[in-house]
Design a protein around this motif. Structure first.
Motif, short mmCIF file in Angstrom:
data_model
loop_
_atom_site.label_atom_id
_atom_site.label_comp_id
_atom_site.label_asym_id
_atom_site.label_seq_id
_atom_site.Cartn_x
_atom_site.Cartn_y
_atom_site.Cartn_z
N HIS A 261 64.55 11.55 36.80
CA HIS A 261 65.06 10.48 35.93
C HIS A 261 66.31 10.95 35.17
O HIS A 261 66.28 11.99 34.52
CB HIS A 261 63.99 10.05 34.92
CG HIS A 261 62.93 9.22 35.58
ND1 HIS A 261 63.21 8.03 36.18
CD2 HIS A 261 61.60 9.43 35.75
CE1 HIS A 261 62.10 7.53 36.69
NE2 HIS A 261 61.11 8.36 36.46
N SER A 263 67.78 8.78 33.01
CA SER A 263 67.94 7.66 32.09
C SER A 263 67.71 8.02 30.62
O SER A 263 67.81 7.15 29.76
CB SER A 263 66.98 6.54 32.49
OG SER A 263 65.72 7.06 32.80
N PHE A 316 71.74 3.20 35.45
CA PHE A 316 71.44 4.53 36.01
C PHE A 316 70.82 4.37 37.40
O PHE A 316 70.47 3.25 37.80
CB PHE A 316 70.51 5.32 35.08
CG PHE A 316 69.38 4.50 34.53
CD1 PHE A 316 68.22 4.32 35.27
CD2 PHE A 316 69.48 3.92 33.29
CE1 PHE A 316 67.19 3.56 34.78
CE2 PHE A 316 68.44 3.15 32.78
CZ PHE A 316 67.29 2.97 33.53
#
Ligand SMILES: Cc1cc2nc3c(=O)[nH]c(=O)nc-3n(C[C@H](O)[C@H](O)[C@H](O)COP(=O)(O)OP(=O)(O)OC[C@H]3O[C@@H](n4cnc5c(N)ncnc54)[C@H](O)[C@@H]3O)c2cc1C
Length: 465
Positions: A261, A263, A316
């Motif tokens: 991830h 983000s 993203f």
């Protein structure tokens, strides 16, 4: 099938970037080389399969790099991420040698492409492999084969005979049998111990049960352990590693890049008690993303949740798993099994602390919080546009830093301070010489390629003498 009864000049243990760079370099220097790789041919190449880029110093822009990246700047970046925990002589040597990799790797068939866009701001510093790590490996294997390197798959080094710093033979398990393989020199390039949960537990305790391993299940540290037990000097801290936040729903091993991830900077991160615990806007992605694995590892039950709203959801890279969504904060907390009241308070407190600014995720912008601990020092924007979303994350271990100590020739050093007579190391298995802590994107491959090439060249030289 390779001849395991013959004595080779160079035995390379492992089948990733470091191993193949060593094998190619040794073969080019005229040595007979055997590579033993525990994985099958399809899964060959360990963590290297998952890679996308390598960080190399260069004095000018190239067709695929947008500007110069001088040696001093590379060293400064390394000092920053490691907070000085590096062997300066080795690090500077590695950085200097990385320059010629930009020609050497293509000479071995590896091809680069211009940097990807999106959340990666690496277009000036890192060279991206056309086709990714697997393609890079395919090129190195083809070159190795064309140079006559013998390669045995599903062949695991399970023991080493070392006498007073001199490698004599390796026990290689292949086809259900143990083979004693002799060679004049050994290049150990078989990764760290990141896939060995029991070893991780020795330093992390039971928390390690909740770690996910981003790459190969094969880097169990078998050869690293054997070498340390046979007198090679150890360097590095067993708890230090490259670890990022990856989706908690990812498989235990080999989830690769698509479970990571990126983000964090677009929202906030809370733990199981719905509390924030670190500045989500500390620094730009390439320098700071690798801290989140450790941060989550230190939270209760080793789980955390990246929280964001619908205003950023397309900003993203999408990952393998969709975010968990809900129309309101309370409903989202219920889905995440977090205390709804605590969760709502955390988000409201954060929103109240956000100061006006101009959002720009490509720079350290002026969107920040005031009067809240921990602060969010950049990219702070209110989380208020329903629906709301969360990604559950766990520590995703990429590779460990505990290592065999080496010198500039990639030669292992023994506990008595003397260089080994004929043992060399490259890649993750010696990464801790350069990376005492922290990480800058693309350095795993720098360490493998630079020290792999050196190890292969030096092993070949050693075998001739
Ligand atoms: C998802 C992911 C993405 C990454 N992206 C990047 C990136 O873009 N850039 C970057 O620089 N770094 C990246 N890394 C880190 C990078 O993969 C490693 O630093 C690098 O590949 C290490 O190379 P290596 O040759 O030392 O190890 P590996 O490539 O892991 O190779 C180790 C080899 O040893 C073999 N082996 C293990 N034990 C034995 C044994 N006992 N006997 C025989 N063989 C054995 C394994 O099967 C494997 O082939 C990434 C890692 C992951 C997991």
């Amino acid at each position: 099938m390779a001849d395991l009864t013959k004595k080779y000049d160079v035995l390379v243990a492992g089948g990733g970037n470091a191993a193949l760079c060593a094998a190619v370099a040794a073969a080019r220097a005229g040595s007979s080389v055997l590579v033993v790789e525990v994985a099958s041919k399809f899964y060959r190449g360990g963590n290297t399969r998952h890679t996308r880029n390598v960080r190399c110093a260069h004095d000018a822009a190239t067709e695929t790099l947008s500007g110069p990246y001088p040696e001093d700047e590379f060293f400064k970046d390394l000092l920053q991420v490691t907070q000085g925990a590096t062997d300066e002589v080795l690090a500077r040597h590695m950085i200097h040698e990385s320059k010629s990799l930009l020609d050497w790797l293509p000479e071995q068939g590896v091809r680069f492409q211009p940097s990807l866009g999106g959340t990666l701001s690496l277009g000036r510093t890192n060279s991206f492999f056309l086709g990714g790590g697997r393609s890079m490996l395919n090129a190195l294997y083809l070159t190795a084969e064309s140079l006559g390197v013998a390669i045995e798959y599903e062949a695991e080094v399970v023991d080493l005979e070392v006498d007073n710093g001199m490698f004599l033979s390796a026990t290689v398990r292949h086809g259900g049998q143990n083979h004693t393989v002799r060679a004049a020199t050994l290049v150990a390039a078989c990764g760290g111990f990141e896939s060995n949960i029991e070893w991780l537990k020795q330093s992390w305790g039971p928390a390690a049960e909740n770690f996910l391993i981003r790459g190969t299940p094969n880097n169990r540290g078998t050869v690293l352990r054997l070498l340390l037990d046979r007198g090679v000097e150890e360097i590095g801290d067993p708890t230090q590693c490259h670890a990022v936040a990856i989706d908690a729903r990812a498989p235990k091993y080999d989830g690769g890049i698509i479970t990571r991830h990126d983000s964090v900077i677009f929202g906030i991160v809370v733990n199981r008690h719905a509390q924030r615990f670190y500045d989500e806007g500390e620094d730009i992605w390439p320098k700071r993303y690798a801290i989140w694995g450790r941060l989550v590892a230190q939270q209760p039950d080793q789980i955390a949740y990246i929280i964001f709203d619908s205003s950023v959801v397309t900003m993203f890279m999408p990952t393998l798993y969709p975010p968990i969504g809900a129309p309101g904060l309370r409903e989202l907390a219920v889905k995440l099994t977090l205390d709804p009241a605590a969760f709502e308070k955390t988000v409201h407190d954060f929103n109240a602390a956000v100061r006006p600014g101009t959002f720009d995720d490509t720079i350290l912008d002026d969107c920040r919080t005031e009067g809240i601990a921990p602060p969010k020092t950049h990219w702070a924007r209110r989380i208020e546009a329903a629906p709301f979303y969360a990604y559950p994350v766990r520590p995703g271990i990429t590779f460990t830093y505990l290592a065999t100590r080496v010198n500039k020739q990639a030669r292992m050093l023994m506990k008595d301070g003397k260089p080994s007579a004929n043992m060399f190391a490259a890649g993750e298995i010696m990464a801790g010489n350069v990376l005492g802590r922290g990480y800058a994107a693309g350095m795993g491959m720098t360490i493998g390629s630079v020290f792999g090439r050196i190890a292969g060249t030096e092993a070949a030289r050693n075998a001739r003498n």
